[in-house]
Structure formats: C-alpha cells, structure tokens
Write a protein that holds these residues in place. Structure first.
Motif, PDB file in Angstrom:
ATOM      1  N   PHE A  30       0.951  -1.133  -0.047  1.00 50.81           N
ATOM      2  CA  PHE A  30      -0.085   0.059  -0.002  1.00 50.81           C
ATOM      3  C   PHE A  30       1.001   1.288  -0.063  1.00 50.81           C
ATOM      4  O   PHE A  30       2.078   1.168   0.747  1.00 50.81           O
ATOM      5  CB  PHE A  30      -0.804   0.008   1.120  1.00 50.81           C
ATOM      6  N   ALA A  31       0.526   2.358  -0.828  1.00 50.00           N
ATOM      7  CA  ALA A  31       1.141   3.636  -0.471  1.00 50.00           C
ATOM      8  C   ALA A  31       0.162   4.664  -0.686  1.00 50.00           C
ATOM      9  O   ALA A  31      -0.772   4.524  -1.705  1.00 50.00           O
ATOM     10  CB  ALA A  31       2.220   3.600  -1.810  1.00 50.00           C
ATOM     11  N   GLY A  32       0.163   5.934  -0.179  1.00 51.43           N
ATOM     12  CA  GLY A  32      -0.605   6.898  -0.313  1.00 51.43           C
ATOM     13  C   GLY A  32      -0.853   7.688  -1.653  1.00 51.43           C
ATOM     14  O   GLY A  32      -2.033   7.737  -2.268  1.00 51.43           O
ATOM     15  N   HIS A  33       0.315   8.122  -2.087  1.00 54.03           N
ATOM     16  CA  HIS A  33       0.043   9.145  -3.349  1.00 54.03           C
ATOM     17  C   HIS A  33      -0.071   8.166  -4.770  1.00 54.03           C
ATOM     18  O   HIS A  33      -0.891   8.613  -5.420  1.00 54.03           O
ATOM     19  CB  HIS A  33       1.470   9.766  -3.482  1.00 54.03           C
TER      20      HIS A  33
ATOM     21  N   ASN B 193       1.191   1.033   8.209  1.00 52.85           N
ATOM     22  CA  ASN B 193       0.116   0.835   7.657  1.00 52.85           C
ATOM     23  C   ASN B 193       0.194   0.079   6.251  1.00 52.85           C
ATOM     24  O   ASN B 193      -0.393   0.301   5.169  1.00 52.85           O
ATOM     25  CB  ASN B 193      -0.682   2.073   7.310  1.00 52.85           C
ATOM     26  N   GLY B 194       1.215  -0.719   6.302  1.00 56.34           N
ATOM     27  CA  GLY B 194       1.899  -1.498   5.020  1.00 56.34           C
ATOM     28  C   GLY B 194       3.340  -1.036   4.929  1.00 56.34           C
ATOM     29  O   GLY B 194       4.260  -1.859   5.209  1.00 56.34           O
ATOM     30  N   PRO B 195       3.655   0.229   4.428  1.00 54.79           N
ATOM     31  CA  PRO B 195       4.943   0.537   4.663  1.00 54.79           C
ATOM     32  C   PRO B 195       5.278   0.896   6.263  1.00 54.79           C
ATOM     33  O   PRO B 195       4.335   1.265   7.040  1.00 54.79           O
ATOM     34  CB  PRO B 195       5.060   2.008   4.015  1.00 54.79           C
ATOM     35  N   ILE B 196       6.456   0.606   6.569  1.00 55.96           N
ATOM     36  CA  ILE B 196       6.653   0.857   7.981  1.00 55.96           C
ATOM     37  C   ILE B 196       7.679   2.277   8.098  1.00 55.96           C
ATOM     38  O   ILE B 196       8.743   2.180   7.493  1.00 55.96           O
ATOM     39  CB  ILE B 196       7.638  -0.352   8.439  1.00 55.96           C
ATOM     40  N   TRP B 197       7.385   3.086   9.018  1.00 56.73           N
ATOM     41  CA  TRP B 197       7.810   4.314   9.302  1.00 56.73           C
ATOM     42  C   TRP B 197       8.389   4.401  10.592  1.00 56.73           C
ATOM     43  O   TRP B 197       7.386   4.483  11.581  1.00 56.73           O
ATOM     44  CB  TRP B 197       7.009   5.531   8.638  1.00 56.73           C
TER      45      TRP B 197
ATOM     46  N   GLY C  97       1.837   9.773   1.011  1.00 57.55           N
ATOM     47  CA  GLY C  97       0.432   9.689   1.639  1.00 57.55           C
ATOM     48  C   GLY C  97       0.462   8.696   2.756  1.00 57.55           C
ATOM     49  O   GLY C  97      -0.332   8.886   3.707  1.00 57.55           O
ATOM     50  N   SER C  98       1.338   7.606   2.714  1.00 55.68           N
ATOM     51  CA  SER C  98       1.123   6.696   3.711  1.00 55.68           C
ATOM     52  C   SER C  98       1.802   7.191   5.337  1.00 55.68           C
ATOM     53  O   SER C  98       1.227   7.027   6.263  1.00 55.68           O
ATOM     54  CB  SER C  98       1.997   5.329   3.656  1.00 55.68           C
ATOM     55  N   LEU C  99       2.888   7.703   4.954  1.00 54.75           N
ATOM     56  CA  LEU C  99       3.346   8.654   6.026  1.00 54.75           C
ATOM     57  C   LEU C  99       2.389   9.641   6.797  1.00 54.75           C
ATOM     58  O   LEU C  99       2.343   9.337   7.966  1.00 54.75           O
ATOM     59  CB  LEU C  99       4.725   9.352   6.047  1.00 54.75           C
TER      60      LEU C  99
END
Length: 306
Positions: free
Chosen positions: A74-77, A157-161, A246-248
C-alpha cells in the motif's frame, strides 16, 4: 509487448510539477513481476503503478505499486494518483465510494463534490515504540539532538515508518541527513513538526515567498496555512527523500490526532526542501475514520511499449 495506455500524474498538488509524480500503466494485463519491476526502475520515480481488473468482487479495479527497489502492499500518493488516472480513463465506480484492491487489501476512496478532490480512508495502523538502539542510530544519521525530539513512534500501515516528532518546523527543514547511513539501517524515516498557533515572522516570510514562487495568492497569516510540516526518507526503497508521502501522512494523522496533538481537519505541508509544494488534506469523520486527501493533475498522457 504492446502499446499500453499511460499517464503521469502529479499528486498532492493542483499545479503540475509541484507535487509527487506517479507513473500509471492503465493496462498491465499479461505482464509478469519482472517486467513490472523493470519498468518501475526505468521510470525512476518514487512509485509506479499498474492497473488490472479486480479479483475481489467488491473492488472497482486492482493496483500493484512498485518503487525502484520493490513492490509495496500500500502507498498513499499511488492510491490517489491511480484512482485519478482510472477515473480520467473512463472508470466508473459501482457505488458511492471507489474501492481499490491492492496487496494490502481493499482501500476506499471518495470524491469531494465541490472540488472533485480525492481522499482515501487511512488503513488500520499498527504502532509501537521504536527500538532504542535503532532510534539512536537514526537520530545520529539525521543529525538530531535528543533535546529536539518531542516524541517517537513506529507507524505501520503497509509501509513501516520510524517517525520522529521534532521541536520546530525550522529544525525539520534544516536537516541534511546522512543518506548512506539511513540506507545501511534499512529503515524508512519520517520527521514532522507542528506549526505554532501564531506563526513566527520567519515562517510567515517563508510562506509568502513560496506563495509568490508558486503563483499563488496567500494572505498572511493564511486561513489555509498548514498545521504540520513533514519530510520522508525512504532510502531502503531507493528513494532518498520522497516529495509527498501519503502513507506517512496517514500514520502521522492517526497517531497525532489520537494523542491530542492535532485536531482534524488540518493541512500538512511536504516537499519544500525539494522545491515542491505538496498539500495534504486530513479529515476525520464522525465514525473516527481518518481520510487523507489531495489534488491530482495529469501531466503526461499517452502510451508505453511494454
């Protein structure tokens, strides 16, 4: 190989070249993983997406998201940009919301009636305190002193930050991280700071300079001023600094709203250190769902040979 419809979209900006670019292949049928990765590496953008017919009965379309270094669940943008491209290409949602299928599952999107701005429902977030040793290494790579760190959290949320809330916007904008050190740590790092309730003269001057440079009219202080400044470093995925993430932004919103550090709706700014002017619109509905929105504009429309 064949000609396939293609768009390059700027996300989190209504003005071309001021947001985060996304390459979208609108028909990826018949392409294997190696071909998808090869093309994503060739575009050399933070993400490239490939649209496919959905395999889930509730979804309107399916998307696969690739960075130059690998696939993301998943990613936001890419979510907003892919939906924008799909709609422009004639996609018709089955219901009031648009349902995107990605490797992380189903993501719901909505269109604001007045502006047609898209927003996605922030996916479920896992939070944890970062490992102390890793955090110390990240702070050293960033050049951040302990006294400049207000709070930290690992957001997944998919990616990990690994995310740090810092003491001021000026601190965030002044950082020059050691990217080789971050890449060696194999961790993606987000940093953010809250804007003061009453902007300081340097921040007001910066806002006015940006408004002039980007051809916008902006009052001082502006009613549309951001509440949060964000930067994202994703060296592990082959991205030194992501223009707008977006994910961040989704994870930050869920974390900071829950802790009472921010109230929705609010605007977040990202990309200033790269010469961009990304704006992320954060809302929270009556059910507590956080929505992450932004403008999109198509910059390239054509075909690719894949």
């Amino acid at each position: 190989m064949k000609h396939r419809p293609f768009k390059q979209v700027d996300v989190f900006s209504a003005t071309p070249c001021l947001g985060n670019p996304l390459a979208v292949v609108l028909d990826a049928s018949g392409l294997d993983d190696a071909a998808l990765q090869r093309f994503a590496r060739w575009t050399n953008l933070s993400e490239t997406t490939f649209l496919l017919p959905p395999s889930h009965p509730s979804a309107d379309y399916r998307v696969r998201i690739f960075t130059p270094g690998g696939e993301l669940p998943f990613a936001g943008h890419p979510t907003l940009g892919s939906c924008h491209a799909w709609l422009q290409a004639g996609g018709q949602p089955r219901g009031d919301v648009i349902v995107q299928q990605c490797e992380a599952g189903l993501v719901h999107l909505r269109r604001e009636p007045a502006t047609q701005r898209l927003a996605f429902a922030a996916p479920p977030l896992k939070q944890s305190a970062p490992d102390a040793t890793l955090l110390a290494q990240v702070m050293q790579a960033l050049g951040v002193a302990p006294g400049q760190v207000i709070a930290t959290q690992t957001l997944d949320n998919g990616p990990i930050w690994l995310t740090l809330l810092l003491d001021s916007v000026e601190t965030v904008l002044a950082l020059t991280p050691d990217m080789r050190a971050l890449e060696h740590l194999k961790i993606d790092v987000g940093i953010a700071a809250l804007y003061p309730a009453e902007p300081t003269p340097p921040l007001i001057a910066r806002a006015n300079r940006e408004a002039k440079a980007f051809g916008r009219t902006r009052a001082t202080p502006a009613s549309d001023a951001p509440a949060l400044e964000v930067r994202g470093f994703a060296a592990s995925m082959g991205i030194s600094e992501d223009p707008v993430t977006g994910s961040l932004q989704a994870g930050l919103a869920q974390w900071l709203i829950a802790e009472g550090r921010l109230q929705a709706p609010y605007l977040a700014s990202q990309g200033a250190c790269l010469g961009r002017a990304g704006l992320v619109h954060i809302e929270r509905d009556e059910q507590g769902q956080v929505w992450v929105g932004g403008d999109c504009v198509s910059c390239i429309d054509g075909q690719v040979w894949l």
